[in-house]
Design a protein around this motif. Structure first.
Motif, PDB file in Angstrom:
ATOM      1  N   VAL A   6       1.045  -1.047  -0.057  1.00  0.00           N
ATOM      2  CA  VAL A   6       0.157   0.138   0.125  1.00  0.00           C
ATOM      3  C   VAL A   6       1.007   1.339   0.219  1.00  0.00           C
ATOM      4  CG1 VAL A   6      -1.702   1.466   1.087  1.00  0.00           C
ATOM      5  CG2 VAL A   6      -1.940  -0.959   1.556  1.00  0.00           C
ATOM      6  N   LEU A   7       2.032   1.005   1.154  1.00  0.00           N
ATOM      7  CA  LEU A   7       3.042   2.371   0.974  1.00  0.00           C
ATOM      8  C   LEU A   7       3.591   2.892  -0.392  1.00  0.00           C
ATOM      9  CD1 LEU A   7       4.550   2.004   4.541  1.00  0.00           C
ATOM     10  CD2 LEU A   7       2.968   3.220   3.773  1.00  0.00           C
ATOM     11  N   ARG A   8       3.685   1.489  -0.940  1.00  0.00           N
ATOM     12  CA  ARG A   8       4.728   1.867  -1.811  1.00  0.00           C
ATOM     13  C   ARG A   8       3.332   2.268  -3.745  1.00  0.00           C
ATOM     14  NH1 ARG A   8       7.014  -4.005  -3.718  1.00  0.00           N
ATOM     15  NH2 ARG A   8       8.559  -3.147  -1.677  1.00  0.00           N
ATOM     16  N   ILE A   9       2.466   1.723  -3.445  1.00  0.00           N
ATOM     17  CA  ILE A   9       1.049   2.246  -4.479  1.00  0.00           C
ATOM     18  C   ILE A   9       0.845   3.861  -4.065  1.00  0.00           C
ATOM     19  CG2 ILE A   9      -0.912   1.976  -5.200  1.00  0.00           C
ATOM     20  CD1 ILE A   9      -0.804  -0.823  -4.585  1.00  0.00           C
ATOM     21  N   VAL A  10       1.007   3.921  -2.418  1.00  0.00           N
ATOM     22  CA  VAL A  10       0.471   5.709  -2.485  1.00  0.00           C
ATOM     23  C   VAL A  10       1.698   6.434  -2.864  1.00  0.00           C
ATOM     24  CG1 VAL A  10       1.102   7.077  -0.626  1.00  0.00           C
ATOM     25  CG2 VAL A  10      -0.958   4.532  -0.458  1.00  0.00           C
ATOM     26  N   ASP A  11       3.344   5.737  -2.631  1.00  0.00           N
ATOM     27  CA  ASP A  11       4.270   6.423  -3.035  1.00  0.00           C
ATOM     28  C   ASP A  11       4.347   6.970  -4.591  1.00  0.00           C
ATOM     29  OD1 ASP A  11       6.980   8.017  -2.701  1.00  0.00           O
ATOM     30  OD2 ASP A  11       7.786   5.919  -3.564  1.00  0.00           O
TER      31      ASP A  11
ATOM     32  N   THR B 296      15.235   8.899   0.633  1.00  0.00           N
ATOM     33  CA  THR B 296      15.712   8.504   1.925  1.00  0.00           C
ATOM     34  C   THR B 296      14.967   7.442   1.967  1.00  0.00           C
ATOM     35  OG1 THR B 296      15.403   9.504   3.888  1.00  0.00           O
ATOM     36  CG2 THR B 296      18.298  10.108   3.239  1.00  0.00           C
ATOM     37  N   ALA B 297      13.757   7.595   1.885  1.00  0.00           N
ATOM     38  CA  ALA B 297      13.189   6.537   1.753  1.00  0.00           C
ATOM     39  C   ALA B 297      13.068   5.220   0.306  1.00  0.00           C
ATOM     40  CB  ALA B 297      11.658   6.669   2.885  1.00  0.00           C
TER      41      ALA B 297
END
Length: 195
Positions: free
Chosen positions: A4-9, A84-85
């Motif tokens: 989910v974080l990868r998609i939001v990113d 950095t993330a």
């Protein structure tokens, strides 16, 4: 959660990039002589970005410059954190093995992952196994994804994994501890018609 974080990113990066591309294209088109729409901020090719009145409007107020500097500093810190993330490696490339003679040896992370995957896939009822090392090279952590056959008890599969595969990996690398996160899913078989 990670997906989910990868998609939001990716969506955020795409939206920011698209907005910057459209805004830059409009500014370039107006700068090259195109007629801007009526709602556009500037009237034409020779119009400045900020007029004298706009630049000096808040100059007499004591809160203006500290606010501008604080907002810009927050934006820079947020952009640095985001960068950095995005650039941080998720996968551990090497593990430091204590050889017992005061020196150390480096073990490739992919090699240890491959051994873990092979040994875990050889367990009874495990259809497929994937391992990924994370953490630091002196204190690695592992995430194991197991695809289980329908007849297998998950508790038994977890016990066999921790007692054999993870213990062998920890002992062979000479580690005192190797925390593990194990995710298990069941194989989904398609229904077939029997005649």
């Amino acid at each position: 959660m990670r997906t989910v974080l990868r998609i939001v990113d990716r969506v955020l990066i795409g939206l920011v990039g698209l907005a910057l591309l459209v805004l830059g294209g409009w500014v370039l088109a107006v700068g090259l002589g195109a007629t801007p729409p009526s709602w556009w901020l500037h009237d034409g090719r020779h119009d400045v970005l900020l007029s004298d009145a706009e630049r000096t409007r808040w100059q007499g107020h004591g809160w203006w410059w500290p606010t501008v500097i604080a907002v810009l500093a927050a934006l820079v810190l947020l952009a640095a954190w985001w960068l950095t993330a995005v650039l941080r490696r998720r996968r551990l490339t090497e593990v430091l093995v204590d050889t017992g003679d005061g020196e150390g040896a480096l073990l490739r992370g992919r090699a240890l992952e491959g051994v873990l995957e092979g040994e875990a896939a050889g367990l009874d009822g495990v259809a497929q196994a994937r391992a990924q090392l994370t953490g630091r090279r002196t204190a690695p952590e592992v995430r194991v994804d197991l695809l289980l056959e329908p007849q297998v008890d998950p508790a038994t599969a977890l016990h066999h994994l921790t007692a054999t595969s993870l213990t062998h990996a920890r002992n062979s690398a000479g580690l005192a501890a190797m925390p593990a996160e194990v995710r298990m899913r069941g194989v989904k078989h398609r229904a077939e018609r029997v005649s």
